[in-house]
Write a protein that holds these residues in place. Structure first.
Motif, PDB file in Angstrom:
ATOM      1  N   ALA A  79       2.870   7.159  -0.828  1.00  0.00           N
ATOM      2  CA  ALA A  79       2.446   6.002  -0.035  1.00  0.00           C
ATOM      3  C   ALA A  79       3.321   4.812  -0.417  1.00  0.00           C
ATOM      4  O   ALA A  79       3.633   4.615  -1.596  1.00  0.00           O
ATOM      5  CB  ALA A  79       0.979   5.681  -0.302  1.00  0.00           C
ATOM      6  N   ILE A  80       3.723   4.025   0.586  1.00  0.00           N
ATOM      7  CA  ILE A  80       4.468   2.789   0.343  1.00  0.00           C
ATOM      8  C   ILE A  80       3.808   1.667   1.122  1.00  0.00           C
ATOM      9  O   ILE A  80       3.261   1.885   2.210  1.00  0.00           O
ATOM     10  CB  ILE A  80       5.968   2.918   0.708  1.00  0.00           C
ATOM     11  CG1 ILE A  80       6.168   3.437   2.136  1.00  0.00           C
ATOM     12  CG2 ILE A  80       6.678   3.811  -0.307  1.00  0.00           C
ATOM     13  CD1 ILE A  80       7.636   3.518   2.584  1.00  0.00           C
ATOM     14  N   ARG A  81       3.828   0.469   0.520  1.00  0.00           N
ATOM     15  CA  ARG A  81       3.131  -0.680   1.105  1.00  0.00           C
ATOM     16  C   ARG A  81       4.004  -1.918   1.048  1.00  0.00           C
ATOM     17  O   ARG A  81       5.006  -1.948   0.323  1.00  0.00           O
ATOM     18  CB  ARG A  81       1.832  -0.927   0.338  1.00  0.00           C
ATOM     19  CG  ARG A  81       0.828   0.198   0.483  1.00  0.00           C
ATOM     20  CD  ARG A  81      -0.386   0.022  -0.406  1.00  0.00           C
ATOM     21  NE  ARG A  81      -1.292   1.153  -0.272  1.00  0.00           N
ATOM     22  CZ  ARG A  81      -1.151   2.316  -0.896  1.00  0.00           C
ATOM     23  NH1 ARG A  81      -0.134   2.508  -1.723  1.00  0.00           N
ATOM     24  NH2 ARG A  81      -2.015   3.284  -0.704  1.00  0.00           N
ATOM     25  N   ALA A  82       3.597  -2.947   1.775  1.00  0.00           N
ATOM     26  CA  ALA A  82       4.334  -4.209   1.811  1.00  0.00           C
ATOM     27  C   ALA A  82       4.683  -4.659   0.399  1.00  0.00           C
ATOM     28  O   ALA A  82       3.827  -4.656  -0.490  1.00  0.00           O
ATOM     29  CB  ALA A  82       3.517  -5.277   2.526  1.00  0.00           C
ATOM     30  N   GLY A  83       5.949  -5.002   0.198  1.00  0.00           N
ATOM     31  CA  GLY A  83       6.436  -5.443  -1.106  1.00  0.00           C
ATOM     32  C   GLY A  83       7.086  -4.341  -1.921  1.00  0.00           C
ATOM     33  O   GLY A  83       7.815  -4.620  -2.869  1.00  0.00           O
ATOM     34  N   ASP A  84       6.845  -3.074  -1.572  1.00  0.00           N
ATOM     35  CA  ASP A  84       7.454  -1.956  -2.297  1.00  0.00           C
ATOM     36  C   ASP A  84       8.922  -1.805  -1.888  1.00  0.00           C
ATOM     37  O   ASP A  84       9.282  -2.032  -0.727  1.00  0.00           O
ATOM     38  CB  ASP A  84       6.741  -0.634  -1.991  1.00  0.00           C
ATOM     39  CG  ASP A  84       5.324  -0.562  -2.539  1.00  0.00           C
ATOM     40  OD1 ASP A  84       4.936  -1.451  -3.335  1.00  0.00           O
ATOM     41  OD2 ASP A  84       4.607   0.394  -2.167  1.00  0.00           O
ATOM     42  N   THR A  85       9.743  -1.385  -2.848  1.00  0.00           N
ATOM     43  CA  THR A  85      11.147  -1.071  -2.589  1.00  0.00           C
ATOM     44  C   THR A  85      11.414   0.343  -3.076  1.00  0.00           C
ATOM     45  O   THR A  85      11.031   0.706  -4.180  1.00  0.00           O
ATOM     46  CB  THR A  85      12.086  -2.059  -3.297  1.00  0.00           C
ATOM     47  OG1 THR A  85      11.793  -3.389  -2.829  1.00  0.00           O
ATOM     48  CG2 THR A  85      13.544  -1.747  -3.006  1.00  0.00           C
ATOM     49  N   VAL A  86      12.060   1.130  -2.236  1.00  0.00           N
ATOM     50  CA  VAL A  86      12.362   2.525  -2.526  1.00  0.00           C
ATOM     51  C   VAL A  86      13.874   2.685  -2.580  1.00  0.00           C
ATOM     52  O   VAL A  86      14.576   2.203  -1.686  1.00  0.00           O
ATOM     53  CB  VAL A  86      11.796   3.456  -1.422  1.00  0.00           C
ATOM     54  CG1 VAL A  86      12.121   4.913  -1.704  1.00  0.00           C
ATOM     55  CG2 VAL A  86      10.311   3.238  -1.223  1.00  0.00           C
TER      56      VAL A  86
END
Length: 135
Positions: A79-86
């Motif tokens: 899961a990725i959400r606002a503010g995350d960087t991959v």
């Protein structure tokens, strides 16, 4: 110096050859040679996602809004959400997109390889991969 206004870069639909569902792409920069930078803001409607693909020089995704999913081949759905960087390393097979019930917008940043371009598109992501509960 060159300034490109927002009206110089119209929003375009993500092609069905590379995306499942409704996807909108807003180019940020496609740098001329010898620079290699490419960046695009991509908005995925709920349930929309990329096909499997790789980047010869890697890719960074910064989530601007919403909730999404990302997976590398053989790895768990995350899961990725606002503010995350991959960060996706060069050549790593992966996909990314919105969660089933939430839209997601990210900034995708990658470099263009002189002979391999910036992306190699592969097969569509199956429903069983996409619908796996994320970690």
């Amino acid at each position: 110096m060159k300034i490109r206004t927002a009206t110089d870069r119209p929003t375009r639909a993500g092609p069905a050859d590379y995306f499942t569902g409704t996807v909108w792409m807003e180019p940020v920069i496609e740098a001329p040679d010898p620079a290699r930078a490419n960046a695009v803001i991509v908005t995925f409607a709920a349930g929309a996602r990329t096909f499997w693909h790789t980047h010869p020089l890697g890719q960074a995704l910064h989530v601007l809004s919403g909730t999404g999913r990302v997976q590398t081949e053989g790895g768990p759905v995350r899961a990725i959400r606002a503010g995350d960087t991959v960060w996706i390393p060069p050549g790593e097979k992966h996909w990314h997109g919105a969660a089933p019930e939430h839209a997601m917008t990210h900034l995708a940043i990658h470099e263009r390889h002189e002979t391999q371009g910036h992306v190699a598109w592969l097969e569509e992501v199956g429903e069983s991969d996409y619908m796996t509960n994320p970690r």
